[in-house]
Structures are given as C-alpha cells and as structure tokens.
Design a protein around this motif. Structure first.
Motif, PDB file in Angstrom:
ATOM      1  N   THR A  95      -4.468   0.337   4.791  1.00  8.15           N
ATOM      2  CA  THR A  95      -3.943  -0.983   5.140  1.00  8.15           C
ATOM      3  C   THR A  95      -4.762  -1.608   6.253  1.00  8.15           C
ATOM      4  OG1 THR A  95      -1.688  -0.296   4.554  1.00  8.15           O
ATOM      5  CG2 THR A  95      -1.916  -2.256   5.930  1.00  8.15           C
ATOM      6  N   ASP A 127       2.451  -2.026   4.577  1.00 11.69           N
ATOM      7  CA  ASP A 127       2.278  -0.581   4.744  1.00 11.69           C
ATOM      8  C   ASP A 127       3.603   0.101   4.421  1.00 11.69           C
ATOM      9  OD1 ASP A 127       1.267   1.877   5.383  1.00 11.69           O
ATOM     10  OD2 ASP A 127       1.280   1.576   7.548  1.00 11.69           O
ATOM     11  N   MET A 137      -0.531  -7.990   8.360  1.00 12.44           N
ATOM     12  CA  MET A 137      -0.160  -6.612   8.059  1.00 12.44           C
ATOM     13  C   MET A 137       1.303  -6.417   8.442  1.00 12.44           C
ATOM     14  SD  MET A 137      -3.496  -4.736   9.722  1.00 12.44           S
ATOM     15  CE  MET A 137      -3.182  -5.543  11.303  1.00 12.44           C
ATOM     16  N   ASP A 156       4.239  -3.553   8.825  1.00 12.85           N
ATOM     17  CA  ASP A 156       4.567  -2.129   8.876  1.00 12.85           C
ATOM     18  C   ASP A 156       6.045  -1.955   8.524  1.00 12.85           C
ATOM     19  OD1 ASP A 156       4.875   0.556   9.390  1.00 12.85           O
ATOM     20  OD2 ASP A 156       3.946   0.503  11.374  1.00 12.85           O
ATOM     21  N   VAL A 205       0.874  -1.176   0.000  1.00 10.06           N
ATOM     22  CA  VAL A 205       0.000   0.000   0.000  1.00 10.06           C
ATOM     23  C   VAL A 205       0.905   1.217   0.000  1.00 10.06           C
ATOM     24  CG1 VAL A 205      -1.875   1.206   1.159  1.00 10.06           C
ATOM     25  CG2 VAL A 205      -1.723  -1.299   1.292  1.00 10.06           C
ATOM     26  N   THR A 206       0.906   1.954  -1.103  1.00  2.48           N
ATOM     27  CA  THR A 206       1.908   2.989  -1.310  1.00  2.48           C
ATOM     28  C   THR A 206       1.283   4.238  -1.903  1.00  2.48           C
ATOM     29  OG1 THR A 206       4.086   3.434  -2.320  1.00  2.48           O
ATOM     30  CG2 THR A 206       2.527   2.098  -3.598  1.00  2.48           C
ATOM     31  N   LYS A 217      -2.293   5.834   3.746  1.00  2.00           N
ATOM     32  CA  LYS A 217      -1.820   4.464   3.492  1.00  2.00           C
ATOM     33  C   LYS A 217      -2.079   3.542   4.678  1.00  2.00           C
ATOM     34  CE  LYS A 217       2.407   5.740   2.636  1.00  2.00           C
ATOM     35  NZ  LYS A 217       2.204   7.205   2.636  1.00  2.00           N
ATOM     36  N   THR A 218      -1.727   4.001   5.867  1.00  2.00           N
ATOM     37  CA  THR A 218      -1.885   3.160   7.048  1.00  2.00           C
ATOM     38  C   THR A 218      -3.348   2.880   7.325  1.00  2.00           C
ATOM     39  OG1 THR A 218       0.179   3.978   8.010  1.00  2.00           O
ATOM     40  CG2 THR A 218      -1.402   2.980   9.517  1.00  2.00           C
ATOM     41  N   LEU A 222       1.136   1.686  12.546  1.00  6.29           N
ATOM     42  CA  LEU A 222       0.072   0.734  12.229  1.00  6.29           C
ATOM     43  C   LEU A 222      -0.417   0.033  13.492  1.00  6.29           C
ATOM     44  CD1 LEU A 222      -1.694  -0.632  10.127  1.00  6.29           C
ATOM     45  CD2 LEU A 222       0.197  -2.176   9.593  1.00  6.29           C
TER      46      LEU A 222
END
Length: 265
Positions: free
Chosen positions: A20, A120, A36, A38, A7-8, A16-17, A46
C-alpha cells in the motif's frame, strides 16, 4: 470520481501495508492524488511505515463517530506536495465500532477528492476484511510464494470474484527469492498465477532494503538500486494503464483491466 482499491491477502504478514505504502507513493509521484486508508483498527501501522505517526491527530473512527470531518483527520505527506494523504486507523478502538455504512460514506467522500483511495485491509476474512472489501472498486491480492499464503489468497480471490467488482482483482506476488525458485524449494510464479486465476500485476523481490526503508519511515520505491523499488514503480505504472511487460511467459496469458480505467499508454 476516483477509484477505491483494497490491498488484501487473507494471511497476515505478507506485505499488504508495504505494498500500500510503496504503490501509493509512486502513484503520487506520477501526479495522481492518492489517499491511503488504514483499516487495521487497533493494530495500525501504515502511519509508522510512512513516517507520519507524529502527524496523526484524528483517525477514521473519529470521522465515523462524527467527532471530526474527513478533512480534519487527513494527514498530508509533505514529501509529495499535495498529492498524498493518509487517513489513519484507530490504535485503541474496537474493530466493531466501524460499520459498512459509515465506512462507505467516508470512502465515497474520499473518492470525490482523490484519484486513488488505497485501502490497507486487515488480515483474515472476517469483520474487518468484509468492511474493507465492501467499499472497494477493485483489489490487489498480495501473496508470498508459500503454500499457506497462496491457500489464503485463493480463499480471498473466491470471495472477491463473487462480489463482481467493477475492476478485476489483480495479483502481486511479494518476497520472491530467485535462488529458492531456481533450486525448486519455492513455489513457482507461473504455478501461483495459474492456481489463483487472476491477472498478475507484478512480482516483488525479497530485499533487506524494504525492511530498512520501512523502519526509517520511507518507501523503497525510489531507491534506484533496489529491485523491489523498481517492481513497485512498475506495478503503479501498470495500474495507470502503461504496458510494461513482466519477465515471465505467464504474463501474456492474463490480460488485466487497469488500462480500461485510465487508458493504455
């Protein structure tokens, strides 16, 4: 074998966070095993957004430097039975302590255990970004309807397209304000999609509920009265191949590839 999705965005602060966290929780609620990761070394958040900070003992740098194995560093989210885990970033290490080879070994191990590894990504397009995208099978590019954000996303899209990822990068447009679009003071959805040239996976309305949920260590995705929550539900379901139309004429102009991975429903 699962898939890894980064996820960018390029630009910091676009969501993004939050993306995510919300997409991951929905996937987990739908029965998928999700981890997930981070990768914002030194600036991790995150775990805070998910309300899991007090459960973090070890982080990804501990794994990379062989102080612990992956299973010791994983934090289970008890709200989603055995479907959702977090591998936290280090809060104090230098970002250069994590290299592509070490990260690739970690992500590949996670892909053996999870359906989705949601990464993330840190802001920018330098060292941390290069590490994160190097291990990804696909990407969610998050942007806001602002010129600076779309410009940075355009740069990121160019980099991702040159990587020839197995799954086409997809677009999430975050913090949409309908009143500004109607007044002509915000970038239009179709203009953003046409400019970036990648399939649109979803749009998320700007809501105070997103912030209040994050501050409470929760996600807004399960708030039935939240338009943003409804959007995150749809994004995750589209990732699983469900055919959920967007309320935009541009949606039919871009055909994504998620369904080829998990099959249309």
């Amino acid at each position: 074998m699962g898939i890894s999705i980064v996820v960018t965005s390029g630009k910091g602060g676009v969501g993004k966070t939050t993306t995510t966290a919300n997409v991951s929780t929905v996937l987990a609620s739908l029965g998928k095993k999700v981890c997930m990761v981070d990768l914002d070394i030194g600036l991790r958040n995150l775990d805070a957004v998910m309300g899991l900070t007090n459960r973090v003992v070890y982080d990804i740098v501990d794994v990379a430097q062989h102080r612990v194995v992956v299973s010791q560093a994983l934090v289970r989210d008890p709200r989603f039975e055995d479907n959702l885990y977090l591998l936290a970033a280090s809060q104090f290490a230098d970002k250069y302590v994590l290299d592509k080879d070490s990260l690739a070994l970690i992500i590949n191990e996670l892909k053996q255990r999870f359906d989705f590894v949601m990464i993330d990504c840190p802001a920018g397009i330098e060292y941390g970004f290069q590490n994160a995208v190097s291990t990804a099978d696909g990407a969610l590019v998050v942007t806001n309807p602002e010129i600076a954000s779309v410009s940075d996303a355009d740069r990121v899209v160019g980099i991702l397209e040159n990587m020839n990822m197995p799954i086409t990068p997809h677009l999430v447009i975050n913090r949409i304000r309908k009143n500004m679009i109607n007044e002509g003071t915000s970038m239009r959805i179709d203009d953003i999609v046409n400019h970036l040239g990648i399939p649109l996976l979803g749009i998320v309305i700007d809501e105070d509920k997103v912030i209040s949920a994050s501050n409470a260590g929760q996600t807004v995705a399960f708030d039935r009265d939240s338009s943003a929550g409804h959007s995150y539900q749809n994004i995750a379901r589209r990732m699983l191949g469900e055919s959920i139309p967007l309320d935009l004429s541009t949606d039919t102009k871009k055909v994504g590839f998620w369904g080829r991975v998990f099959g249309k429903k």
